[in-house]
Design an enzyme around this catalytic site. Sequence first.
Site, PDB file in Angstrom:
ATOM      1  N   GLY A   1      -6.643  74.816  20.440  1.00 36.68           N
ATOM      2  CA  GLY A   1      -6.364  75.581  19.880  1.00 36.68           C
ATOM      3  C   GLY A   1      -5.101  75.266  19.396  1.00 36.68           C
TER       4      GLY A   1
ATOM      5  N   GLY B   1      -5.011  73.554  16.862  1.00 36.83           N
ATOM      6  CA  GLY B   1      -5.100  73.506  14.900  1.00 36.83           C
ATOM      7  C   GLY B   1      -6.184  72.182  14.346  1.00 36.83           C
ATOM      8  N   SER B   2      -6.994  71.325  15.227  1.00 39.24           N
ATOM      9  CA  SER B   2      -7.083  70.360  14.574  1.00 39.24           C
ATOM     10  C   SER B   2      -7.984  70.277  13.340  1.00 39.24           C
ATOM     11  CB  SER B   2      -8.505  69.934  15.885  1.00 39.24           C
ATOM     12  OG  SER B   2      -9.398  70.417  16.433  1.00 39.24           O
ATOM     13  N   SER B   3      -8.802  71.747  13.245  1.00 41.53           N
ATOM     14  CA  SER B   3      -9.105  71.922  11.875  1.00 41.53           C
ATOM     15  C   SER B   3      -8.595  71.768  10.792  1.00 41.53           C
ATOM     16  CB  SER B   3     -10.074  72.797  11.888  1.00 41.53           C
ATOM     17  OG  SER B   3     -11.100  73.221  12.780  1.00 41.53           O
TER      18      SER B   3
ATOM     19  N   ALA C   1      -6.116  70.712  10.334  1.00 41.79           N
ATOM     20  CA  ALA C   1      -4.468  69.622  10.586  1.00 41.79           C
ATOM     21  C   ALA C   1      -5.979  68.548   9.511  1.00 41.79           C
ATOM     22  CB  ALA C   1      -4.620  68.998  12.097  1.00 41.79           C
TER      23      ALA C   1
ATOM     24  N   ASP D   1      -1.578  77.291  10.272  1.00 41.82           N
ATOM     25  CA  ASP D   1      -2.064  76.166  10.604  1.00 41.82           C
ATOM     26  C   ASP D   1      -1.507  75.560   9.605  1.00 41.82           C
ATOM     27  OD1 ASP D   1      -4.040  77.597   9.442  1.00 41.82           O
ATOM     28  OD2 ASP D   1      -5.271  77.690  11.527  1.00 41.82           O
TER      29      ASP D   1
HETATM   30  O1  PMV Z   1      -6.194  80.907  17.180  1.00 47.92           O
HETATM   31  P1  PMV Z   1      -5.333  80.436  16.228  1.00 47.92           P
HETATM   32  O2  PMV Z   1      -4.351  79.415  17.292  1.00 47.92           O
HETATM   33  O3  PMV Z   1      -5.634  79.486  15.171  1.00 47.92           O
HETATM   34  O4  PMV Z   1      -4.411  81.269  16.420  1.00 47.92           O
HETATM   35  C1  PMV Z   1      -4.407  82.715  14.810  1.00 47.92           C
HETATM   36  C2  PMV Z   1      -3.656  83.164  14.533  1.00 47.92           C
HETATM   37  C3  PMV Z   1      -4.416  84.725  13.875  1.00 47.92           C
HETATM   38  O5  PMV Z   1      -2.736  85.284  13.164  1.00 47.92           O
HETATM   39  C4  PMV Z   1      -5.075  85.660  15.299  1.00 47.92           C
HETATM   40  C5  PMV Z   1      -5.021  84.448  12.492  1.00 47.92           C
HETATM   41  C6  PMV Z   1      -4.136  84.088  11.378  1.00 47.92           C
HETATM   42  O6  PMV Z   1      -4.588  83.393  10.662  1.00 47.92           O
HETATM   43  O7  PMV Z   1      -3.118  83.826  11.341  1.00 47.92           O
END
Ligand code: PMV
Length: 334
Positions: free
Chosen positions: A116, A118-120, A122, A163
């Site tokens: 989790g 954020g590879s997509s 990145a 992200d």
């Molecule tokens: O699941 P992750 O690590 O992509 O985090 C999502 C975070 C949220 O606030 C729930 C959604 C977002 O895009 O901000």
Amino acid sequence: MKQFNNAAMNPITVSAPGKLMLFGEHAVVYGHPCIVTAVGQRMFLTVQTLNSKLLTLNSPEVNVTNYSKLLDQLGEGEMPKGARFIEIAVKNFSEKYTVKSGLQITTRSEFASTFGFGSSSASTVCTIKALSELFDLKLSNKEIFDLSYKTVLDVQGKGSGFDVAAAIYGGSLLFFTGGKEITPLTINHLPVIIGYSGIKADTVRLIEKVAEKAEKEPEVVEDIYKRIEQIVEKAKTAIEKSDFEEAGKLMTENQLLLSQLDVSSEKLDAMIQAARDAGAYGAKLSGAGGGDCMIALRNAQGKPAVEKAIERVGGQVIDVETNVEGVRVENKQM
Ligand code: PMV
């Protein structure tokens, strides 16, 4: 409109970091700020032109080998999961800047897509940055953000873009949805301990779950968001002053509110409690919840005890740097 021909160009390699949400998840989707830090495991992407009309893609870490698609058919028909973000990023870039030459893209990731981190996003950011360099467009960070964020929304439908911002700007950021405000924070050091739950979070489903709760109990959820916003503001000051005891306390408060949104899980709760019992200043889940990672704050002295406690309840400690550099060109010539 700028156009490009088939002239062979040297390959370009770029890299972008992963991310970790420190404070403010979920509320950020509804206009409140969050704090995100870029983590020191990076996605690498190399692009070069091809004398064909094809996009070819190799991303071994997500089981994509020798995938190819005609440039004028990008986004149509079957797309393997691991190819979607890059294919749509190339499509969005070439719709804006009319790329005529074929492209060969290869990726290599330092981190598992399951964490989790954020590879997509990145890989999306790497694609736009690499194409900007390949065609010498000198896109600004904001232009890269806008095209990358559009790509993420096209593929995933939902998300604040925090992200994407972390992958581009790096460091630690105070961020508002859609990049309305992206403010770098002045942080020297962040003694964060990261524990992976072993469970992949389904971000889109959790965003929907929170939206359903907001529909049923709008006042309750709005009040939670407001309290999260207050925590984010205080946390910004605390981490800029390196007051980790205070920042830890705020993490625990933030976690309580995330639990009230029903996005935590038994495993995350166990890891968070174990970290706190072992002397962490505070701990919370990071990201959408349901799985992925939790984070805790503790000074260097207390780190081993907290790490052991997380492992004892089945978490995997991931040792990564935080607050690292954003997207960068690694080499213009291979
Ligand atoms: O699941 P992750 O690590 O992509 O985090 C999502 C975070 C949220 O606030 C729930 C959604 C977002 O895009 O901000």
